[in-house]
Design a protein around this motif. Sequence first.
Motif, PDB file in Angstrom:
ATOM      1  N   CYS A 192       0.829  -1.218   0.000  1.00 36.51           N
ATOM      2  CA  CYS A 192       0.000   0.000   0.000  1.00 36.51           C
ATOM      3  C   CYS A 192       0.854   1.256   0.000  1.00 36.51           C
ATOM      4  O   CYS A 192       0.535   2.248  -0.667  1.00 36.51           O
ATOM      5  CB  CYS A 192      -0.932  -0.002   1.216  1.00 36.51           C
TER       6      CYS A 192
ATOM      7  N   ALA B 162      -4.966  -3.017  -0.287  1.00 41.85           N
ATOM      8  CA  ALA B 162      -5.721  -2.339   0.768  1.00 41.85           C
ATOM      9  C   ALA B 162      -6.949  -3.162   1.156  1.00 41.85           C
ATOM     10  O   ALA B 162      -7.289  -3.283   2.342  1.00 41.85           O
ATOM     11  CB  ALA B 162      -6.134  -0.944   0.307  1.00 41.85           C
TER      12      ALA B 162
ATOM     13  N   THR C 102      -7.476  -4.887   4.897  1.00 41.34           N
ATOM     14  CA  THR C 102      -8.660  -4.639   5.715  1.00 41.34           C
ATOM     15  C   THR C 102      -9.390  -5.936   6.030  1.00 41.34           C
ATOM     16  O   THR C 102      -9.787  -6.183   7.180  1.00 41.34           O
ATOM     17  CB  THR C 102      -9.610  -3.670   4.995  1.00 41.34           C
TER      18      THR C 102
ATOM     19  N   ALA D  73      -4.700   1.742   4.744  1.00 38.45           N
ATOM     20  CA  ALA D  73      -5.600   1.083   3.794  1.00 38.45           C
ATOM     21  C   ALA D  73      -6.868   1.917   3.590  1.00 38.45           C
ATOM     22  O   ALA D  73      -7.388   2.027   2.470  1.00 38.45           O
ATOM     23  CB  ALA D  73      -5.958  -0.316   4.296  1.00 38.45           C
TER      24      ALA D  73
ATOM     25  N   VAL E 112      -6.706   4.611   0.987  1.00 42.46           N
ATOM     26  CA  VAL E 112      -6.840   4.111  -0.389  1.00 42.46           C
ATOM     27  C   VAL E 112      -8.309   3.891  -0.724  1.00 42.46           C
ATOM     28  O   VAL E 112      -8.773   4.248  -1.811  1.00 42.46           O
ATOM     29  CB  VAL E 112      -6.034   2.810  -0.567  1.00 42.46           C
ATOM     30  N   HIS E 113      -9.057   3.299   0.218  1.00 40.22           N
ATOM     31  CA  HIS E 113     -10.502   3.129  -0.012  1.00 40.22           C
ATOM     32  C   HIS E 113     -11.167   4.486  -0.250  1.00 40.22           C
ATOM     33  O   HIS E 113     -12.032   4.622  -1.128  1.00 40.22           O
ATOM     34  CB  HIS E 113     -11.152   2.455   1.191  1.00 40.22           C
TER      35      HIS E 113
ATOM     36  N   HIS F 288       1.132   3.760  -3.088  1.00 41.66           N
ATOM     37  CA  HIS F 288       0.080   4.701  -2.691  1.00 41.66           C
ATOM     38  C   HIS F 288      -0.031   5.834  -3.715  1.00 41.66           C
ATOM     39  O   HIS F 288       0.981   6.383  -4.157  1.00 41.66           O
ATOM     40  CB  HIS F 288       0.389   5.287  -1.316  1.00 41.66           C
TER      41      HIS F 288
ATOM     42  N   CYS G  99      -2.361  -1.335  -5.496  1.00 45.32           N
ATOM     43  CA  CYS G  99      -2.450  -0.729  -4.168  1.00 45.32           C
ATOM     44  C   CYS G  99      -3.834  -0.958  -3.564  1.00 45.32           C
ATOM     45  O   CYS G  99      -3.961  -1.349  -2.392  1.00 45.32           O
ATOM     46  CB  CYS G  99      -2.167   0.767  -4.266  1.00 45.32           C
ATOM     47  N   TRP G 100      -4.867  -0.738  -4.368  1.00 45.09           N
ATOM     48  CA  TRP G 100      -6.219  -0.914  -3.824  1.00 45.09           C
ATOM     49  C   TRP G 100      -6.510  -2.381  -3.529  1.00 45.09           C
ATOM     50  O   TRP G 100      -7.160  -2.719  -2.548  1.00 45.09           O
ATOM     51  CB  TRP G 100      -7.271  -0.351  -4.775  1.00 45.09           C
TER      52      TRP G 100
END
Length: 537
Positions: free
Chosen positions: A292, A326, A330, A355, A358-359, A296, A322-323
Motif C-alpha cells: 500500500c 488495501a 482490511t 488502507a 486508499v478506499h 500509494h 495498491c487498492w
Amino acid sequence: MANGIFREACDIFFRHYHNKPYTLFNPALFRHKAAHGQIPRYLQFALIATAVRFSSQAQWKQRKQKTIDGYAQCSWEMIMSSPDGLGDSSDVSVIQALALLAVIDASAGRRRAAWVKIGMAVRISQDLQMMLEPDSLSVAEAEERRGIFWTLFLLDRFVCCSFRRPPAIKVSDCQLKLPVDRELHESESALTLGELLDENVRGRPNRVVGVSGFSVGFAALLGRTIDCMMNREARAVEPWQGNSDYSLIHTSLESLKQMADAHPSAIEGEQLHTYRTSHLVLSLTLYHLTHCILSHPYLLGVKRQAHQSAPTAWIEAQIASCWSHAQELTTLVVDAKAAGYMLAPSFYSYCILVAGTVHALLLHGEDKPASERASKYLKTSFDYLSEVSEVWHNSYIMSDALRFFTNRCVRYSSILLGPASLFETLTQTDTLVLRSVLDYWAMMHPRNPISELSSLNIDCFADNSGKEGQGQNSLSPDEATESPEPLPSKNGIENENPTVDPGVLVDFPLSISSPVEEGAGDSEFTKWDWDNELHPV
C-alpha cells in the motif's frame, strides 16, 4: 509469587499480550525468577501497567488509562533512580521494562517519550551485543534474548513509519539468527535476517526460518519501502525500471511472500490462540501494508513529478495493485478480529488507516461498482477503529484523521487518480493532510496537523453515539491521553489519587480481576471477552 495482583497481571499478560507478536520473556524462566523474587520492581510495575489494558473488568472503565500511566510512571522513575536500572549489569530486565513502557507511551500519544525509551532499549541491547549470536548462556536465556532483540527490531521499524524518522537498528548489524519453530537437525542452520532477505541464500537446502522470522523479514522490507517512498529524494533510476529500488523491493516482497506461503506453519485450521497465528497475521498485514505504501497514489504522484515520463499504464497498474492490497489488508485484520484473535499491537490501527486512505480515494472514482466496494471497506475500517479503541485509545486519532481525509477526497481523488499535471494543483494544506495520514509519528499524537485542521471537516460518516468518530462506551481523545495526576513528593505528602501513589503501589493494592460491586459497572462495557479469548484450554 505471594503477591496476588502481580500473579493476576502475569496471567493476563501471558494470555493476551505475550507472543502476540512481541516476545519479551521466556515464560518458564520468568516465572522461576518471579518465584525467587528476582523480578525488579520497575519491571513488575511495567508488566502490571501493560496487563491492566487487557483487563475486562468494568471497574477500570473510567480510570484504566490513569492506572496504566500511574504504574508506568512509577516504573520509569525507578529505572532512572535505581543504580541497577541503567547500570552495567548483563541483566535484560531494564530492556524488557523499557520496551513495555515505550508501547504505553506511544499508544497514549507521548511520542518523544516512546522514541527515547525505544532508543534506550536498543542501545542497551547493543551494549550487551544482543544483535550477535549469544554464547555461555542457557538455552532459555539465549532464546529469551533472541525474542527481545527481534521485538525491539519490530518496534523500531513500526515507530519509523514516518517522514524523516530513521531506524536505530541497521539490518547489516543484525548477525543474530532468526527464531525457529522446532529443534534443528545437525545438518540444518537458522537464517539471519540478511540471509532471509538474500534470495540466493534463503532458498538453499537445510536453511530454516520460523514463522516469527517472516514478521521480521517483512518489517525490514517495510523499512526499506518507507526509506524509498517517504525519505529519499528522487533517484536517477525510474521506479518502473527493473533495476530501481522500487522494483527490487517489489520483487523481494513477492519472493518472501512465496516462501512464507510454503512454510509448514501456514496450514489451515491451526489453533488461533498459538503464537504462530499472531506472526502469520502480522506477516501478511506487513506484506499488504508495504504494498500500500509502495504504490500509494500520493507517494506515486510525488515520484511521478520527478519522472515526467512515467508510463500511464504502469501508474494505473500500481494504483490498482495498491487498492487490491488495501482490500486484502482490511479483510485480513477484520477477519482475524472476528475470529476471536486479539490484535495486540496498536500498530494495526495505523495499518487500517493507510488502507482506509486508499478506499477513500477510490470512493469518488468513475467506476461505480468499485466506488460501492470502497464505501463498504471504508465503513469496515471505521468500525474496526471504533471497536479496538477500548484497548488502544490512539485508534480515535486514526479514526478522526481518516474521517477528515475522507471528507476531502472528492478533491484528492480527481488529482491523484487523474493526469500528472493535476498534481501541481495540490496546496500546502493538501500536502500536509496527505503526508500526515501516512505518517505514524504524526498520527500518534492527538494534536496532530489534521486535528488542527478539523474545524474544516463536515462529517460524512457520523455515528449515532453522540460523539463524532467515537464509540458509545469509550473515552474521549483528551481523556484517553490524559497525563496522570502529579505523584506525591519525596517528603511523604500523599496524593489524593490512589492509583498513582507509589507508597500504595508498592503493596499492590489494586486487584485487576476482582469482582465489581453490584451496580458499580456497566454490564455492556466489554467489547472483548478477554478472559475467554479463543476459549483456551
